[in-house]
Design a protein around this motif. Structure first.
Motif, PDB file in Angstrom:
ATOM      1  N   GLY A 134     -71.470 -34.897  -4.957  1.00 19.72           N
ATOM      2  CA  GLY A 134     -71.473 -35.791  -6.110  1.00 19.72           C
ATOM      3  C   GLY A 134     -70.522 -36.952  -5.920  1.00 19.72           C
ATOM      4  O   GLY A 134     -70.891 -38.114  -6.091  1.00 19.72           O
ATOM      5  N   TRP A 137     -71.491 -39.521  -3.067  1.00 18.27           N
ATOM      6  CA  TRP A 137     -72.503 -40.504  -3.453  1.00 18.27           C
ATOM      7  C   TRP A 137     -72.013 -41.444  -4.543  1.00 18.27           C
ATOM      8  O   TRP A 137     -72.396 -42.613  -4.587  1.00 18.27           O
ATOM      9  CB  TRP A 137     -73.802 -39.799  -3.858  1.00 18.27           C
ATOM     10  N   ARG A 138     -71.163 -40.927  -5.421  1.00 16.25           N
ATOM     11  CA  ARG A 138     -70.627 -41.809  -6.449  1.00 16.25           C
ATOM     12  C   ARG A 138     -69.835 -42.931  -5.798  1.00 16.25           C
ATOM     13  O   ARG A 138     -69.931 -44.087  -6.199  1.00 16.25           O
ATOM     14  CB  ARG A 138     -69.737 -41.000  -7.393  1.00 16.25           C
ATOM     15  N   SER A 142     -70.969 -46.881  -5.645  1.00 16.91           N
ATOM     16  CA  SER A 142     -70.131 -47.595  -6.596  1.00 16.91           C
ATOM     17  C   SER A 142     -70.061 -49.084  -6.300  1.00 16.91           C
ATOM     18  O   SER A 142     -69.874 -49.498  -5.155  1.00 16.91           O
ATOM     19  CB  SER A 142     -68.730 -46.986  -6.578  1.00 16.91           C
ATOM     20  N   TRP A 164     -76.930 -48.031  -9.735  1.00 15.82           N
ATOM     21  CA  TRP A 164     -77.959 -47.083 -10.154  1.00 15.82           C
ATOM     22  C   TRP A 164     -77.447 -45.935 -11.013  1.00 15.82           C
ATOM     23  O   TRP A 164     -78.126 -45.489 -11.915  1.00 15.82           O
ATOM     24  CB  TRP A 164     -78.669 -46.502  -8.917  1.00 15.82           C
ATOM     25  N   LEU A 165     -76.238 -45.426 -10.689  1.00 18.17           N
ATOM     26  CA  LEU A 165     -75.740 -44.279 -11.460  1.00 18.17           C
ATOM     27  C   LEU A 165     -75.242 -44.682 -12.843  1.00 18.17           C
ATOM     28  O   LEU A 165     -74.988 -43.834 -13.682  1.00 18.17           O
ATOM     29  CB  LEU A 165     -74.608 -43.575 -10.700  1.00 18.17           C
ATOM     30  N   ALA A 171     -80.278 -43.683 -13.689  1.00 13.60           N
ATOM     31  CA  ALA A 171     -79.264 -42.676 -13.340  1.00 13.60           C
ATOM     32  C   ALA A 171     -79.890 -41.322 -13.001  1.00 13.60           C
ATOM     33  O   ALA A 171     -79.518 -40.685 -12.012  1.00 13.60           O
ATOM     34  CB  ALA A 171     -78.261 -42.528 -14.470  1.00 13.60           C
ATOM     35  N   THR A 174     -81.658 -41.338  -9.656  1.00 14.22           N
ATOM     36  CA  THR A 174     -80.673 -41.395  -8.576  1.00 14.22           C
ATOM     37  C   THR A 174     -80.035 -40.024  -8.355  1.00 14.22           C
ATOM     38  O   THR A 174     -79.938 -39.545  -7.222  1.00 14.22           O
ATOM     39  CB  THR A 174     -79.582 -42.426  -8.926  1.00 14.22           C
ATOM     40  N   LEU A 175     -79.643 -39.375  -9.458  1.00 15.44           N
ATOM     41  CA  LEU A 175     -79.047 -38.043  -9.338  1.00 15.44           C
ATOM     42  C   LEU A 175     -80.016 -37.048  -8.715  1.00 15.44           C
ATOM     43  O   LEU A 175     -79.641 -36.241  -7.870  1.00 15.44           O
ATOM     44  CB  LEU A 175     -78.682 -37.520 -10.729  1.00 15.44           C
ATOM     45  N   THR A 250     -70.614 -35.973 -11.283  1.00 16.75           N
ATOM     46  CA  THR A 250     -70.785 -37.417 -11.139  1.00 16.75           C
ATOM     47  C   THR A 250     -70.787 -38.144 -12.481  1.00 16.75           C
ATOM     48  O   THR A 250     -70.330 -39.270 -12.563  1.00 16.75           O
ATOM     49  CB  THR A 250     -72.088 -37.771 -10.397  1.00 16.75           C
ATOM     50  N   GLN A 251     -71.322 -37.496 -13.527  1.00 14.06           N
ATOM     51  CA  GLN A 251     -71.495 -38.219 -14.781  1.00 14.06           C
ATOM     52  C   GLN A 251     -70.629 -37.691 -15.913  1.00 14.06           C
ATOM     53  O   GLN A 251     -70.674 -38.210 -17.014  1.00 14.06           O
ATOM     54  CB  GLN A 251     -72.969 -38.165 -15.223  1.00 14.06           C
ATOM     55  N   THR A 261     -78.595 -38.444 -18.343  1.00 16.54           N
ATOM     56  CA  THR A 261     -78.727 -37.508 -17.223  1.00 16.54           C
ATOM     57  C   THR A 261     -78.476 -36.071 -17.682  1.00 16.54           C
ATOM     58  O   THR A 261     -78.255 -35.191 -16.877  1.00 16.54           O
ATOM     59  CB  THR A 261     -77.720 -37.850 -16.108  1.00 16.54           C
TER      60      THR A 261
END
Lengths: 316, 281
Positions: A134, A137-138, A142, A164-165, A171, A174-175, A250-251, A261
């Motif tokens: 997570g 990729w974040r 970013s 994208w996130l 989001a 992407t996840l 990530t979120q 998400t």
């Protein structure tokens, strides 16, 4: 205790008490019942209760379910999480599994060199934790670091970059793709093993008939793979409807941006554990867990009776 | 093993390799990028993220922060204890139960077997509320014991399922000869049957250790205190706290990645064999 009757046919007389059987079973049965089965049943039971006065538990019948399925506060969140979860699952089925199968098909070609190396590498992301994946990729996606836009710029596609996130409409996709990236190795391995179990004679016979390459995959191998693909689908289903970690990492617990998400797992966590803006509610948590349990059972039954029975199994 | 010309077409084989190499890049580039940048100064991380660390960009400041502030050796120890003890209990208890369920005949055996492997289909997370209540009642919330119990219970169904399949294949003659020699049933299980279980144990180890090591849910819910934090949860907290300190975040991530990568590389053969032999069929 050392002597058992079971060497001799059962015909004669009384059996001595075979105490070793309950003794062998006991540790596993006790741990499993106490820590897994009982809490599941208890959660089911708690979904019919609520807190009356502080510290007091009262039976409320179906009230929690009425709230979950009927009130604006709960139903909105539940429905949102459910729809998102189906989207999450659909992306896994449409992207993860086909790519996994394709990679396995390539890797199982006998003349291919270096297949062990490829196979080992493709499985690496699956041994890492969601927390790592997570964050990795974040960071990469970013806008602060700028790796993603920079890479896209280099191939002249810089205009495609978006955070994208951070956008509600991208989001979740992407996840899902991050999760696909992580777990593609699992369908690949399972299909690879299934492909290796196809007898050589069958492939040789197909080659004698001039069926090679892609045609050979679709005409000869794929029909033999459907049972394994079925198992992969059900594993994906149970895993996806139980997913939590990646979104949480990530979120955050509120499944940013704007709940777009949110999955059933994060919804469950937020509800029973509480968060900065609401207190934890174990009874509603138990209700959501029971609903998730129902969804998973329905999914598994649909698969067992609707799909698995229609699959053709070939003796090999 | 030699197949006909169809596959040795060089054009096709290079096209296939191209596909595989592209996917290899997709797989490893993100991980390499993180590890590479963890050895750079802040300026290096932002100024030249795609370059290897060189003289002026090389720096260990991230690792220094992690080691002075984070409690990673403790987290690492917690994770090791939880993972290894859970695996041991799963294998020993699972083998005992699998033996009792596959070796003898008695009434209710089928139902009992079905009950014990039911957990394969039900995610244990859904019982979290009940587990929390029970651990609180037993006075073991915020302990490693709570985590070990949960993970053992969670993985027993798989262990029993895999081992009872394999136990049916152990020769009866061997066991009966041992019985005539006066060996107890327990000795037969641990001396005769367990050594044959090695492939099954490899499979169980893979499907037990990786998920336990990586789990975030139960450490977060059951044992979030500083003393019981696992590496996964510790990394999550640390990174959450240091979000703006990029070199510290990258170093913490690399510290979580590298041990797993090394272990995986060492055991990949066994891991892959464990996955492919246990799950198919």
């Amino acid at each position: 205790m050392a002597t058992t009757d079971h060497t001799a046919p059962v015909a004669t007389g009384k059996r001595p008490r075979r105490w070793h059987i309950p003794l062998l079973l006991a540790p596993a049965a006790i741990v499993y019942t106490l820590v897994m089965i009982w809490p599941l049943v208890d959660s089911l039971r708690l979904s019919f209760f609520d807190e009356g006065a502080p510290g007091e538990r009262i039976f409320v019948g179906l009230q929690n379910y009425r709230a979950l399925f009927g009130s604006d506060l709960w139903w909105g969140q539940f429905w949102n999480a459910l729809v998102n979860n189906f989207e999450f699952f659909a992306i896994h089925m449409l992207v993860q599994n086909p790519i996994g199968i394709a990679l396995a098909a390539i890797l199982s070609l006998p003349a291919l060199r270096g297949k062990t190396v490829y196979r080992t590498i493709f499985f690496i992301p699956a041994v890492l934790s969601y927390v790592i994946v997570g964050f990795v990729w974040r960071l990469i996606l970013s806008p602060t670091w700028g790796i993603a836009p920079d890479l896209l710029d280099r191939i002249g596609l810089g205009f495609l970059y978006q955070p994208w996130l951070g956008q509600t409409d991208t989001a979740l996709i992407t996840l899902s793709l991050i999760s696909v990236w992580q777990f593609i190795g699992i369908p690949m391995m399972l299909i690879y093993a299934a492909l290796l179990s196809i007898p050589d004679e069958l492939i040789e016979a197909a080659e004698c008939d001039g069926i090679t390459g892609v045609a050979q995959f679709f005409k000869i191998k794929l029909p033999l793979l459907w049972p394994s693909i079925g198992i992969i689908s059900i594993l994906t289903f149970v895993g996806n409807f139980n997913a939590f970690d990646l979104v949480y990492v990530t979120q955050g617990p509120f499944a940013a941006p704007d709940g777009s998400t949110d999955l059933l797992g994060t919804f469950l966590f937020r509800t029973f554990f509480g968060s900065t803006s609401q207190l934890g509610d174990p009874y509603m948590g138990a209700t959501i867990a029971t609903a998730m349990f129902g969804i998973i059972v329905i999914g598994v039954l649909l698969y067992l009776f609707g799909i698995q029975r229609r699959l053709t199994y070939y003796q090999m | 093993m030699f197949r006909t010309s169809a596959r040795q077409n060089p054009l096709r084989s290079s096209a296939l390799h191209l596909v595989l190499i592209v996917y290899t890049l997709i797989c490893v580039a993100p991980i390499l990028l993180i590890i590479m940048n963890s050895f750079k100064s802040r300026r290096g991380i932002f100024g030249a993220p795609l370059e290897f660390p060189r003289g002026e960009t090389f720096s260990l400041e991230g690792y220094e922060t992690v080691f002075t502030i984070g409690n990673f050796p403790l987290y690492f120890q917690n994770s090791l204890i939880v993972t290894i003890v859970s695996l041991l209990l799963t294998v020993v208890f699972g083998a005992m139960a699998a033996f009792a369920l596959s070796e003898y005949r008695y009434r209710g055996r089928e139902i009992l077997t079905l009950y014990m492997i039911l957990g394969l289909m039900v995610p244990i997370r859904l019982g979290t509320v009940g587990i929390l209540n029970m651990m609180a009642a037993a006075g073991i919330s915020n302990t490693l014991t709570a985590l070990i119990l949960v993970y053992t219970a969670q993985h027993l169904p798989l262990a029993i399922f895999v081992m009872s399949e394999l136990m049916r294949q152990v020769s009866d003659d061997l066991k009966n000869a041992a019985r005539i020699d006066g060996l107890s049933e327990y000795r037969i299980l641990f001396r005769l049957v367990m050594p044959v279980m090695r492939p099954a144990i490899a499979t169980i180890a893979v499907f037990t250790m990786i998920p336990i090591w990586n789990d975030l849910w139960f450490p977060l819910v059951l044992a979030p205190s500083e003393e019981t934090r696992t590496v996964t949860l510790g990394a999550q907290f640390f990174i959450g706290q240091f979000v703006t300190n990029w070199s510290a975040v990258l170093a913490a991530l690399s510290l979580a990645i590298i041990p797993m990568l090394v272990l995986y590389m060492l055991f990949s053969r066994q891991i892959i064999r464990g996955i492919t032999s246990g799950a198919v069929k």
